[in-house]
Motif scaffolding. Structure first.
Motif, mmCIF file in Angstrom:
data_model
loop_
_atom_site.group_PDB
_atom_site.id
_atom_site.type_symbol
_atom_site.label_atom_id
_atom_site.label_comp_id
_atom_site.label_asym_id
_atom_site.label_seq_id
_atom_site.Cartn_x
_atom_site.Cartn_y
_atom_site.Cartn_z
ATOM 1 N N ASP A 1 6.619 5.635 14.148
ATOM 2 C CA ASP A 1 6.477 4.195 14.338
ATOM 3 C C ASP A 1 5.017 3.779 14.271
ATOM 4 N N GLU A 2 4.158 4.646 14.775
ATOM 5 C CA GLU A 2 2.754 4.286 14.931
ATOM 6 C C GLU A 2 1.965 4.362 13.630
ATOM 7 N N VAL A 3 2.257 5.363 12.797
ATOM 8 C CA VAL A 3 1.467 5.553 11.587
ATOM 9 C C VAL A 3 1.864 4.524 10.533
ATOM 10 N N ARG A 4 0.959 3.614 10.256
ATOM 11 C CA ARG A 4 1.272 2.590 9.257
ATOM 12 C C ARG A 4 1.174 3.161 7.859
ATOM 13 N N GLN A 5 1.717 2.432 6.898
ATOM 14 C CA GLN A 5 1.645 2.872 5.514
ATOM 15 C C GLN A 5 0.199 2.845 5.045
ATOM 16 N N ALA A 6 -0.129 3.757 4.166
ATOM 17 C CA ALA A 6 -1.517 3.899 3.719
ATOM 18 C C ALA A 6 -1.864 2.922 2.605
ATOM 19 N N HIS A 7 -1.084 1.876 2.432
ATOM 20 C CA HIS A 7 -1.332 0.937 1.332
ATOM 21 C C HIS A 7 -1.774 -0.423 1.829
ATOM 22 N N GLY A 8 -2.128 -0.539 3.131
ATOM 23 C CA GLY A 8 -2.570 -1.826 3.649
ATOM 24 C C GLY A 8 -3.903 -2.223 3.056
ATOM 25 N N THR A 9 -4.262 -3.491 3.220
ATOM 26 C CA THR A 9 -5.532 -3.970 2.705
ATOM 27 C C THR A 9 -6.543 -4.022 3.830
ATOM 28 N N GLY A 10 -7.831 -4.135 3.469
ATOM 29 C CA GLY A 10 -8.882 -4.211 4.474
ATOM 30 C C GLY A 10 -9.265 -2.824 4.974
ATOM 31 N N THR A 11 -10.349 -2.798 5.711
ATOM 32 C CA THR A 11 -10.878 -1.515 6.193
ATOM 33 C C THR A 11 -9.867 -0.750 7.021
ATOM 34 N N LYS B 1 -3.702 9.290 6.589
ATOM 35 C CA LYS B 1 -3.129 8.177 7.342
ATOM 36 C C LYS B 1 -4.234 7.243 7.824
ATOM 37 N N THR B 2 -3.804 6.131 8.402
ATOM 38 C CA THR B 2 -4.738 5.212 9.036
ATOM 39 C C THR B 2 -4.785 5.493 10.532
ATOM 40 N N PRO B 3 -5.876 5.077 11.215
ATOM 41 C CA PRO B 3 -5.965 5.328 12.657
ATOM 42 C C PRO B 3 -4.865 4.615 13.431
ATOM 43 N N SER B 4 -4.761 4.968 14.667
ATOM 44 C CA SER B 4 -3.685 4.497 15.530
ATOM 45 C C SER B 4 -3.659 2.974 15.660
#
Length: 896
Positions: free
Chosen positions: A215-225, A178-181
């Motif tokens: 709700d908090e954990v965004r999808q792991a396909h976003g762009t950027g760091t 996952k991505t950070p909070s």
């Protein structure tokens, strides 16, 4: 002897020890009874009782005619039973409790052998468990095998780990990374309805927490760091618990008011001061008496079938928010040794007390191997009111056109001899701790503020570093000697600056200081050219009306003068020179200080933010490249922007640490921030134990044989010195935390006092707070973090804390009931690519208070690095788990 017990052939050690205790108890009982029979007087014979929670031991005691009671049974019969029972370890109280029937909420830990085997194989990893300050459901563990921290998301994956525990983790499959909070998740809000008495049928993760995580954990396909997923993991075992005594207060909503009459035992939640630590259940008969108190508790256990850890009450510190209770609370929270020095330590002080003087007879042993430097024009430059003066300086021209520069440091090692009681106490304390209203000394005051302090107009023992330098500040030579000095003046930074700037002053002392200032600027430029970093940290000065005043009169940002830099440069030079010398003599045991090069991944987020928001770049390939790129991070419209970026860059760094030379290769000695290949601490032995050790090592290195000499000090075992380093690293960090916490408390008190005065002036019931400038440091999808330079603090601004279109004036904004109604009406849109948050109010929603909001109400958009106008106030929670607790509240009024 009558009570001697020999172990039987088939008897365990524990059984033999139990039998020995019973035998001793029986002998004392019979012996006292015999004395009573022989005595002509009526004696009050005490009962001899064996305390045991072992039922078999109790049965045998009864059979042998010995009274045996469990700890809880014994305490229950005492006069102060209610208070004492609260202080019993929870595992003792649970001895006779009925077995629980609830299902296991957490996974069982792996066995130690399994963990060690798989750590060696690389399939499991070991590290320290950390918790996000903004999201209590997000933890992390740094391990060597991964560039980025391993994320630990949720209670089930953290598996009863508490911040600071040394844990073993197992990395989860990539599809679960996952991505950070991106959301602020506060335990106080999500768990406010939890029942401390209920353990059966409770879930490890509540529905509210599950929804918050989803709700908090965004999808792991976003762009950027920020959009790239990080490896996630789960805790599978604990190597070492970091449990300690915790300061907190009882959650008012968890206490049953019905118990006030009968003082029955009830289970309540204690909210630790440290937000990284979960609520702790304790059983107590004095909940109502402890309400609104700062209390000290400890954790006893955290079983698999319990959602929260269980602990017990230790003692009360006093009412929340009172100066005494809050000061003791932060000292305990940060493990500061604050008790008075024991007599054994004070007995090590010179018998002459304040009348001690440097011997006038130079044949006295105290002069052995010391240089007489009393003729030099030495002076000290320190903060206003400084009493523990560690250092003094001088300069004078040499016949060859070069300059002699001297740094003279208090010779503490003359008074604190190795391994005596004072040395042991100082090594344990590790450092002096500076709070707003008091100083917790490492050494007794007689030494720190008198006999060792390099006060003006008195002779003092010193350890001197003497350089020959060229007018261009090139070092020709460095010499080290024990000495006797006579300081001519003790300047504050401001006084020294005025003296230097006063062109009418042409005396030798002023000329000496001007020379030092000129050389310090050249030294500083050389450091900067080598890659030294000019970082920043929030620094404020608390001004009070008097030493005992409470509340605070004012809070001011510290002003830095050229004389600050003058002292700093020569202290750095002394530390570098001494480090090289003691390492030369003691390559395995020299006590040094290093600042490891931070991994480039630490800066990824800041690099991306600067690129997107300001089209600026940050080169982290070396400290010089970073220093140069930080210099270019400028916003013409906002002079503070550069300081803000330096503060944020500082937080990307690793922490500096003391270490023993033999523990690392020479290539790892480097101090990254100072761009120095080697470094130690030598210049503050009154307040740092590390410097005292460096003094002893330097004395041994130069062959000093006078009083206090300990030629073997530098050759002490590596293991002993490594233990010293471990302790002083811990003490140094905690002293910094305690100092910051003290400032935060006094900032809150200053805001409270100012708010109350203003409310009185306006005839209002609500303290309006003060308007200040702030800067957005972080953006979440339900709030932002704002830094307020004036107070050196950060505030979390939630959706309800945005003041929109004047509909939420400071008075209403500070009212808790109104804030909840406002929060219910708020909507937001978070752009994680642009680090922006838009907040607006729903149209036509009355938020439950009957007041319909207006169509087209003003919205607000804030972005990372924005300058904003904020209202800062001190508010006291009236209800809920935070009842009675005061906090700083920040409202965003508008973009500046």
């Amino acid at each position: 002897m009558e009570t001697h017990v020999r172990r039987g052939a088939d008897e365990s050690i524990n059984d033999r020890n139990d039998r020995a205790v019973r035998a001793a108890a029986k002998w004392y009982t019979e012996h006292l009874q015999e004395l009573a029979r022989k005595s002509q007087k009526e004696l009050n014979i005490p009962a001899i009782v064996v305390l045991t929670d072992d039922k078999e031991n109790a049965r045998k005691s009864d059979k042998e005619g010995v009274i045996a009671l469990s700890l809880t049974d014994y305490i229950s019969g005492l006069e102060d039973a209610d208070r004492l029972l609260d202080m019993v370890n929870e595992s003792k109280l649970a001895h006779d409790a009925k077995p629980k029937k609830g299902e296991m909420l957490y996974s069982e830990y792996y066995s130690m052998s399994k963990m060690m085997t798989q750590i060696r194989a690389g399939t499991l990893h070991q590290g320290i468990f950390n918790v996000s300050p903004y999201n209590y459901l997000e933890g992390s563990v740094n391990v060597p095998a991964f560039d980025k921290s391993l994320l630990i998301l949720g209670r089930d994956n953290s598996n009863r780990a508490i911040a600071g525990d040394i844990v073993v983790v197992e990395v989860l499959p990539k599809d679960q990374w996952k991505t950070p909070s991106s959301k602020i998740i506060d335990e106080e809000a999500l768990t406010k309805d939890d029942n401390p008495e209920s353990e059966e049928n409770e879930a490890v993760v509540t529905e509210r927490e599950r929804k918050a995580l989803q709700d908090e954990v965004r999808q792991a396909h976003g762009t950027g760091t920020e959009g790239r997923p990080q490896p996630t993991a789960k805790v599978v075992g604990i190597i070492k618990r970091n449990w300690r005594q915790y300061v907190g207060h009882i959650d008012g909503s968890s206490s049953s008011q019905a118990s006030s009459a009968g003082r029955r035992q009830q289970t309540v939640f204690v909210i630790p001061m440290d937000k990284r630590v979960p609520k702790i259940r304790i059983r107590t008969r004095q909940a109502n008496e402890l309400m609104g108190q700062r209390i000290l508790i400890t954790i006893d256990a955290w079983d698999r079938d319990s959602r929260y850890p269980m602990g017990h009450f230790v003692r009360s510190l006093g009412e929340v928010e009172t100066k005494g209770a809050e000061t003791e609370a932060l000292l305990l929270e940060y493990d500061v040794q604050y008790k008075p020095f024991p007599k054994t330590v004070l007995d090590c002080l010179p018998s002459e007390g304040h009348d001690w003087k440097v011997p006038q007879d130079m044949s006295d042993p105290g002069w052995k191997d010391r240089k007489d430097l009393r003729n030099l024009l030495v002076c000290s430059i320190d903060p206003p009111g400084c009493q523990d003066i560690d250092d003094a300086l001088h300069s004078r021209p040499l016949p060859n056109g070069n300059i002699e520069v001297g740094v003279h440091i208090a010779d503490v090692s003359n008074f604190v001899r190795p391994n005596n009681a004072m040395d042991t106490e100082a090594s344990m304390r590790g450092t002096t701790v500076y709070l707003v209203d008091k100083r917790i000394d490492m050494l007794p005051m007689l030494l720190g503020t008198d006999l060792c302090s390099l006060k003006p107009h008195v002779e003092r023992y010193a350890f001197s570093v003497l350089w020959e330098v060229t007018p261009d500040a090139e070092i020709v030579s460095a010499n080290f000697t024990k000495s006797v000095i006579f300081s001519r003046e003790a300047f504050s930074y401001e006084q020294a600056q005025l003296r230097i700037d006063d062109k009418s002053k042409t005396d030798d002392l002023t000329t000496s200081m001007r020379t030092l200032l000129k050389l310090s600027k050249l030294l500083r430029q050389k450091r900067m050219d080598a890659g030294a970093l000019n970082l920043a940290s929030p620094e404020v000065r608390i001004e009070t009306d008097s030493e005992l005043s409470d509340p605070v009169a004012d809070v001011k940002t510290k002003a830095l003068l050229d004389t600050n830099s003058l002292v700093e440069e020569f202290m750095l030079l002394a530390n570098i020179s001494v480090a090289a010398r003691i390492y030369e003599s003691f390559p395995q045991t020299a006590l040094l200080r290093r600042h490891a090069t931070p991994p480039p991944s630490n800066f990824e987020e800041l690099i991306t933010q600067l690129s997107k928001k300001r089209d600026l770049s940050l080169d982290v390939s070396s400290s010089l490249a970073l220093a140069n790129s930080l210099d270019k991070c400028i916003d013409e419209r906002n002079p503070f922007f550069n300081t803000l970026i330096r503060i944020m860059a500082t937080r990307c760094m690793t922490s500096a640490e003391y270490f023993c030379a033999g523990a690392h290769s020479e290539s790892e000695f480097r101090h990254y921030g100072l761009a120095s290949p080697i470094y130690t601490h030598f210049t503050s032995p009154i307040r740092r134990y590390a410097d005292l050790v460096a003094h002893r090592q330097l004395a041994a290195a130069i062959g000093y044989e006078g009083p206090g000499a300990s030629a073997g000090e530098g050759l002490a075992t590596r293991s002993k010195l490594e233990d010293i380093c471990k302790n002083i690293n811990h003490r140094h960090r905690n002293a910094q935390f305690a100092g910051r916490a003290s400032i935060e408390y006094y900032v809150g008190q200053a805001l409270k006092a100012r708010g109350e005065q203003e409310a009185k002036r306006l005839g209002s019931d609500v303290a309006p707070g003060v308007d200040e400038e702030g800067y957005v440091m972080r953006v979440f999808d339900n709030g932002v973090v704002v830094f307020i330079p004036r107070f050196g603090i950060e505030g979390v601004v939630r959706l309800e804390d945005f003041v929109l279109d004047g509909q939420q004036g400071p008075g209403k904004a500070l009212d808790q009931k109104a804030s909840k109604q406002v929060a219910a009406r708020r909507e937001s849109e978070f752009d994680n690519e642009q680090y922006s948050l838009k907040v607006w109010e729903k149209e036509g929603d009355d938020g439950g208070d009957g007041a319909k909001s207006k169509p087209g109400v003003k919205s607000m958009v804030v972005e990372l690095f924005d300058k904003v106008k904020v209202n800062v106030s001190s508010v006291k929670e009236e209800k809920g788990r935070g009842a009675g607790k005061r906090r700083v509240r920040v409202l965003i009024l508008e973009k500046a």
